[in-house]
Design a protein around this motif. Structure first.
Motif, mmCIF file in Angstrom:
data_model
loop_
_atom_site.group_PDB
_atom_site.id
_atom_site.type_symbol
_atom_site.label_atom_id
_atom_site.label_comp_id
_atom_site.label_asym_id
_atom_site.label_seq_id
_atom_site.Cartn_x
_atom_site.Cartn_y
_atom_site.Cartn_z
ATOM 1 N N ASN A 140 0.829 -1.211 0.000
ATOM 2 C CA ASN A 140 0.000 0.000 0.000
ATOM 3 C C ASN A 140 0.865 1.264 0.000
ATOM 4 O OD1 ASN A 140 -2.454 -1.374 -0.038
ATOM 5 N ND2 ASN A 140 -2.529 -1.536 2.205
ATOM 6 N N LYS A 141 1.959 1.230 0.721
ATOM 7 C CA LYS A 141 2.854 2.395 0.745
ATOM 8 C C LYS A 141 3.547 2.593 -0.597
ATOM 9 C CE LYS A 141 3.678 2.355 5.719
ATOM 10 N NZ LYS A 141 4.612 2.013 6.827
ATOM 11 N N LEU A 142 3.882 1.491 -1.259
ATOM 12 C CA LEU A 142 4.561 1.599 -2.550
ATOM 13 C C LEU A 142 3.662 2.188 -3.627
ATOM 14 C CD1 LEU A 142 6.617 -1.727 -2.659
ATOM 15 C CD2 LEU A 142 7.489 0.596 -2.346
ATOM 16 N N LYS A 143 2.354 2.035 -3.461
ATOM 17 C CA LYS A 143 1.424 2.607 -4.437
ATOM 18 C C LYS A 143 1.523 4.126 -4.481
ATOM 19 C CE LYS A 143 -2.032 -1.093 -4.015
ATOM 20 N NZ LYS A 143 -3.403 -1.414 -3.539
ATOM 21 N N ASN A 144 2.003 4.720 -3.389
ATOM 22 C CA ASN A 144 2.123 6.175 -3.311
ATOM 23 C C ASN A 144 3.573 6.659 -3.371
ATOM 24 O OD1 ASN A 144 -0.736 6.600 -2.886
ATOM 25 N ND2 ASN A 144 -0.444 5.774 -0.824
ATOM 26 N N ASN A 145 4.483 5.752 -3.668
ATOM 27 C CA ASN A 145 5.897 6.087 -3.761
ATOM 28 C C ASN A 145 6.216 6.409 -5.223
ATOM 29 O OD1 ASN A 145 8.754 5.945 -4.041
ATOM 30 N ND2 ASN A 145 8.905 4.677 -2.198
ATOM 31 N N LYS A 146 6.310 7.698 -5.530
ATOM 32 C CA LYS A 146 6.472 8.111 -6.924
ATOM 33 C C LYS A 146 7.769 7.584 -7.530
ATOM 34 C CE LYS A 146 3.649 12.286 -6.520
ATOM 35 N NZ LYS A 146 3.610 13.775 -6.639
ATOM 36 N N GLU A 147 8.835 7.590 -6.738
ATOM 37 C CA GLU A 147 10.107 7.103 -7.266
ATOM 38 C C GLU A 147 10.019 5.618 -7.610
ATOM 39 O OE1 GLU A 147 14.873 7.233 -6.242
ATOM 40 O OE2 GLU A 147 13.431 7.175 -4.590
ATOM 41 N N TYR A 148 9.363 4.843 -6.737
ATOM 42 C CA TYR A 148 9.238 3.409 -7.000
ATOM 43 C C TYR A 148 8.350 3.146 -8.214
ATOM 44 C CZ TYR A 148 8.385 -1.558 -6.345
ATOM 45 O OH TYR A 148 8.297 -2.910 -6.542
ATOM 46 N N LEU A 149 7.272 3.905 -8.362
ATOM 47 C CA LEU A 149 6.404 3.736 -9.519
ATOM 48 C C LEU A 149 7.146 4.068 -10.810
ATOM 49 C CD1 LEU A 149 3.084 5.265 -8.117
ATOM 50 C CD2 LEU A 149 3.679 2.846 -8.370
ATOM 51 N N GLU A 150 7.993 5.083 -10.760
ATOM 52 C CA GLU A 150 8.807 5.429 -11.921
ATOM 53 C C GLU A 150 9.817 4.316 -12.212
ATOM 54 O OE1 GLU A 150 11.400 9.293 -13.496
ATOM 55 O OE2 GLU A 150 10.629 9.210 -11.439
ATOM 56 N N PHE A 151 10.375 3.755 -11.152
ATOM 57 C CA PHE A 151 11.306 2.639 -11.295
ATOM 58 C C PHE A 151 10.631 1.444 -11.958
ATOM 59 C CE2 PHE A 151 12.164 -1.397 -8.978
ATOM 60 C CZ PHE A 151 13.381 -1.731 -9.563
#
Length: 284
Positions: A140-151
């Motif tokens: 759930n936290k990763l869904k809001n992590n812009k850097e991770y989504l870009e990765f």
């Protein structure tokens, strides 16, 4: 004909950062998170250790560790051959940030490229301290992590395919702990006949002592979600010659042959990967 090159977007270059961006604290932090326990029990007691009745409870409850609530995720990424170096660089720039961030209840256990076995493949092993709630909290936290989504977006352009499994660790195996290198790692994967996991566990609970002298046993896991009745054994060796000598030494120990005799009929398919750690891997 010119070789194909993996195109790297401007976003990926931002994620990669400058040279030498791999954090040096990954292994040190990982070591601080884990702990070890001394092996106990005599040879005679080991003959009866973890003998379980499959009728009493779920296999996962009978075979997994009671004192921890760790859940593991293993990922297999098949990378475009021309993109493997770029994939490794991108992975080494981003994943340590999640490992070092205490707000995420997940930690890297190991990261590798396959050397022998399926080529152009990356293997990642994660631990979620707290079981399924920790996994969902992290997702759930990763869904809001812009850097991770870009990765993830950049990574998807480098992959041919990917798959994962959720695993529990066998109660009689070591808990994977960071170790210094250089080492090579062998991931031996066994696909068992349905209904044989308890029998497998009972035999290996007695046999694991034959494979401890050189600290080669890193971890043992069985699948909970994904392909079922799958077992993964993770071993560490200094090199391929050390692997050969260590495995041959096991055959000279009375009782090891019995374990092989009783477990081979339980297996439908087996596979061995020899893997090389990435720079960020706590298991070096």
């Amino acid at each position: 004909m010119a070789p194909r090159l993996c195109s790297i977007s401007a976003a990926a270059r931002r994620l990669l950062g400058g040279p030498g961006s791999v954090p040096r604290d990954v292994v040190a932090v990982a070591a601080a998170r884990f702990y070890s326990k001394d092996n106990e029990g005599s040879w005679f007691r080991s003959l009866f250790v973890h003998k379980v009745d499959p009728r009493k409870d779920a296999h996962s409850t009978l075979l997994s560790k009671k004192e921890t609530s760790n859940l593991y995720k293993i990922q297999f990424h098949n990378v475009k051959p021309e993109c493997l170096d770029a994939y490794n660089s991108l992975t080494e720039a981003v994943l340590p940030k999640l490992h070092l961030d205490e707000d995420y209840p997940c930690s890297l256990v190991g990261n590798w490229n396959t050397w022998y076995g399926e080529q152009d493949q990356a293997v990642h092993l994660w631990r979620f301290s707290g079981g399924y709630p920790a996994l969902m909290d992290c997702m759930n936290k990763l869904k809001n992590n812009k850097e991770y989504l870009e990765f993830r977006k950049e990574r998807s352009q480098m992959l041919l395919s990917r798959r994962n499994q959720l695993l529990l660790e066998f109660s009689f195996w070591n808990e994977p702990q960071p170790r210094a290198g250089p080492n090579i790692y062998e991931l031996r994967t066994y696909k068992l006949k349905p209904g044989t996991m308890i029998e497998w566990g009972n035999n290996w609970a007695r046999a694991i002592k034959y494979r401890q002298e050189n600290q080669e046993a890193v971890g043992g896991f069985f699948s909970q979600i994904g392909e079922l009745y799958v077992v993964h054994h993770l071993w560490a060796y200094k090199d391929l010659q050390s692997r050969e000598e260590t495995r041959n030494a096991a055959w000279r120990k009375r009782g090891w042959d019995e374990n092989v005799y009783y477990t081979v009929p339980l297996v439908r398919h087996m596979e061995s990967r020899i893997m090389i750690p990435l720079k960020i891997s706590p298991l070096q």
